[in-house]
Design a protein around this motif. Structure first.
Motif, PDB file in Angstrom:
ATOM      1  N   SER A 381      49.886  -4.211 -26.769  1.00 14.56           N
ATOM      2  CA  SER A 381      50.737  -5.385 -26.973  1.00 14.56           C
ATOM      3  C   SER A 381      51.250  -5.434 -28.410  1.00 14.56           C
ATOM      4  O   SER A 381      50.481  -5.327 -29.363  1.00 14.56           O
ATOM      5  N   PHE A 382      52.555  -5.618 -28.565  1.00  6.79           N
ATOM      6  CA  PHE A 382      53.177  -5.752 -29.881  1.00  6.79           C
ATOM      7  C   PHE A 382      53.409  -7.236 -30.153  1.00  6.79           C
ATOM      8  O   PHE A 382      53.750  -7.981 -29.249  1.00  6.79           O
ATOM      9  N   PRO A 383      53.224  -7.670 -31.419  1.00  9.53           N
ATOM     10  CA  PRO A 383      52.795  -6.938 -32.612  1.00  9.53           C
ATOM     11  C   PRO A 383      51.282  -6.948 -32.755  1.00  9.53           C
ATOM     12  O   PRO A 383      50.595  -7.785 -32.187  1.00  9.53           O
ATOM     13  N   GLY A 384      50.796  -6.003 -33.547  1.00 10.42           N
ATOM     14  CA  GLY A 384      49.370  -5.932 -33.811  1.00 10.42           C
ATOM     15  C   GLY A 384      49.062  -4.704 -34.631  1.00 10.42           C
ATOM     16  O   GLY A 384      49.924  -4.134 -35.292  1.00 10.42           O
ATOM     17  N   GLY A 385      47.805  -4.295 -34.598  1.00  8.24           N
ATOM     18  CA  GLY A 385      47.421  -3.028 -35.192  1.00  8.24           C
ATOM     19  C   GLY A 385      47.512  -2.944 -36.689  1.00  8.24           C
ATOM     20  O   GLY A 385      47.139  -3.874 -37.421  1.00  8.24           O
ATOM     21  N   MET A 386      48.057  -1.816 -37.131  1.00  9.25           N
ATOM     22  CA  MET A 386      48.046  -1.449 -38.547  1.00  9.25           C
ATOM     23  C   MET A 386      49.236  -2.073 -39.259  1.00  9.25           C
ATOM     24  O   MET A 386      50.227  -1.422 -39.599  1.00  9.25           O
ATOM     25  N   MET A 387      49.109  -3.369 -39.484  1.00  4.49           N
ATOM     26  CA  MET A 387      50.199  -4.145 -40.061  1.00  4.49           C
ATOM     27  C   MET A 387      49.621  -5.230 -40.948  1.00  4.49           C
ATOM     28  O   MET A 387      48.638  -5.872 -40.605  1.00  4.49           O
ATOM     29  N   THR A 388      50.238  -5.399 -42.110  1.00  7.91           N
ATOM     30  CA  THR A 388      49.857  -6.500 -42.993  1.00  7.91           C
ATOM     31  C   THR A 388      51.109  -6.995 -43.694  1.00  7.91           C
ATOM     32  O   THR A 388      52.228  -6.637 -43.302  1.00  7.91           O
ATOM     33  N   MET A 389      50.932  -7.836 -44.717  1.00  5.67           N
ATOM     34  CA  MET A 389      52.079  -8.402 -45.415  1.00  5.67           C
ATOM     35  C   MET A 389      51.900  -8.260 -46.924  1.00  5.67           C
ATOM     36  O   MET A 389      50.789  -8.391 -47.449  1.00  5.67           O
ATOM     37  N   LEU A 390      53.007  -8.003 -47.611  1.00  4.32           N
ATOM     38  CA  LEU A 390      53.073  -8.133 -49.068  1.00  4.32           C
ATOM     39  C   LEU A 390      53.603  -9.527 -49.342  1.00  4.32           C
ATOM     40  O   LEU A 390      54.750  -9.851 -48.985  1.00  4.32           O
ATOM     41  N   MET A 391      52.788 -10.371 -49.964  1.00  6.56           N
ATOM     42  CA  MET A 391      53.135 -11.787 -50.112  1.00  6.56           C
ATOM     43  C   MET A 391      53.222 -12.169 -51.591  1.00  6.56           C
ATOM     44  O   MET A 391      52.273 -11.972 -52.353  1.00  6.56           O
ATOM     45  N   TYR A 392      54.372 -12.696 -51.976  1.00  2.72           N
ATOM     46  CA  TYR A 392      54.588 -13.135 -53.359  1.00  2.72           C
ATOM     47  C   TYR A 392      54.014 -14.530 -53.536  1.00  2.72           C
ATOM     48  O   TYR A 392      54.364 -15.467 -52.795  1.00  2.72           O
ATOM     49  N   GLU A 393      53.156 -14.670 -54.514  1.00  2.98           N
ATOM     50  CA  GLU A 393      52.563 -15.979 -54.804  1.00  2.98           C
ATOM     51  C   GLU A 393      53.587 -16.943 -55.382  1.00  2.98           C
ATOM     52  O   GLU A 393      53.394 -18.167 -55.292  1.00  2.98           O
TER      53      GLU A 393
END
Length: 410
Positions: A381-393
């Motif tokens: 099922s998408f989305p999932g797995g090897m995924m993250t976020m670059l988040m600006y503070e």
């Protein structure tokens, strides 16, 4: 994934009689950097000789009086690990974590690891990419006997070479690594050419791996039954006499194995014994043991450099792509590159490590994920797995106002 200090319990001390005896027996962040720094175009790290792979110190030396030894206790047991809410597996865990705790030591200092096995299966630790003495390499029935139930093995070696490395079990690797037996090993250089070129305060370590949950649960269940039988045999001297190469699959040499087959021994890979063995069918893809949306984010501020250490701990190649940015590939398998390479997608192959520098040049919330579509799913099922976020503070201060949305179905 963390920019915190090393979570594993550590004791640093000067060489003692205990360490000397072991050696003898074996024979041997506060602020982001400026926008100007983040926008710098690199020329060369100029920090190493690419033709020189000779260890700085002979691996078979032993600690001398006054040399620093960092001692770690690693305990192996069976735990329940949650990959994402609703999906749990039985796992082999170092100190109760999946993956194991990050070990971080200064270059050329000594490392002493007390590895205690609390399971009824045999295990080892291999120090991947480290120039250890042969007896410390952690290959079962190759450089050492497997560490048995309730046994402790002391691994002693000098921390070299510097850079991003990792450790993992080298017994039944296909199962044991899927089941959690791996972790990052960071050796900090005395002088870091990468940090000089890209001043940074925060860094993150991402161990990339995958798991076939059905295979792991099935084999762990089978193993637990076999471990119960082995425990009974260990408690019975009469039964212990029946243990031999045919039962254990261990032979003194190649000839002994060939002779056993001629005499009727059926190897475990033979279809008549095991049927047709199916390869793993990976269905969850993880960063530090978690699949999206439970992966930890990479935090950054405008003008800041962050270092991201990518560890190919599993069996598949992964192609990590960052939205909205290019980044600099600065180190491979622990060695600084003579010239950093500008990229937005970097392949991370099994057994390799790659370090990248991300520069805070485009405020917002950006996906960082494996560009292999299979690896961004959870059980298909998408989305999932090897995924993250670059988040600006400081995204809002820079005019970015995007709602936080957690999506688990398309």
């Amino acid at each position: 994934m963390s920019d915190k200090s090393n979570p594993i319990s550590r004791r640093s001390f000067l060489s003692t009689a205990g360490v000397s005896g072991l050696a003898a027996s074996m024979g041997v962040l506060l602020k982001g950097s400026t926008a100007q720094a983040a926008a710098k175009t690199p020329q060369s790290t100029n920090g190493f000789n690419p033709k020189d792979t000779v260890p700085a110190y002979p691996p078979r030396q032993s600690p001398k009086a006054g040399e620093k030894v960092h001692e770690f206790d690693i305990e192996l047991d069976i735990s329940v690990h949650e990959i994402v809410p609703g999906i749990k597996i039985h796992a082999f865990t170092y100190n109760g974590t999946y993956p194991g705790p990050e070990i971080r030591v200064p270059e050329n200092d000594w490392v002493l690891v007390n590895f205690k096995n609390k399971t009824a299966e045999f295990h080892t630790i291999h120090w991947h990419g480290i120039m250890v003495p042969n007896e410390m390499d952690g290959v079962p029935n190759g450089t050492q006997w497997g560490v048995g139930p309730n046994q402790t093995f002391k691994y002693l070696f000098r921390a070299q070479p510097a850079g991003t490395h990792f450790y993992h079990c080298h017994n039944m690797t296909n199962l044991h690594v899927q089941a959690g037996m791996f972790g990052a090993l960071i050796i900090e250089p005395k002088e870091d050419p990468i940090k000089k070129l890209f001043p940074y305060q925060r860094e993150y370590t991402l161990c990339l791996s995958e798991v076939d949950t059905i295979m792991v649960e099935s084999q762990m269940e089978k193993m637990l039954k076999e471990m119960t039988m082995m425990k009974k045999m260990n408690e019975s001297p009469k039964l212990m006499k029946e243990m031999n190469g045919r039962m254990m699959g261990w032979f003194m040499n190649k000839k002994a194995f060939v002779d056993a087959v001629k005499d009727g021994y059926i190897p475990p890979y033979a279809a008549s014994r095991a049927g047709i063995t199916k390869p793993p069918n990976f269905n969850f893809f993880m960063i530090n043991g978690k699949s999206y949306p439970m992966t930890d984010e990479l935090m950054i501020r405008s003008g800041e450099n962050i270092r991201v250490r990518l560890v190919g701990a599993g069996m598949m190649p992964h192609f990590m792509h960052l939205h909205g940015h290019d980044f600099w590939h600065v180190s491979q398998d622990g060695s600084p590159l003579a010239n950093p390479v500008r990229m937005n997608t970097i392949p991370v192959f099994p057994g390799t490590t790659s370090d990248i520098i991300i520069q805070g040049t485009n405020p917002g919330f950006w996906h960082f994920h494996d560009h292999s579509d299979l690896s961004t799913t959870n059980n298909g099922s998408f989305p999932g797995g090897m995924m993250t976020m670059l988040m600006y503070e400081d995204a809002k201060q820079n005019g970015v106002n995007v709602p936080e949305i957690v999506q688990v179905s398309s």
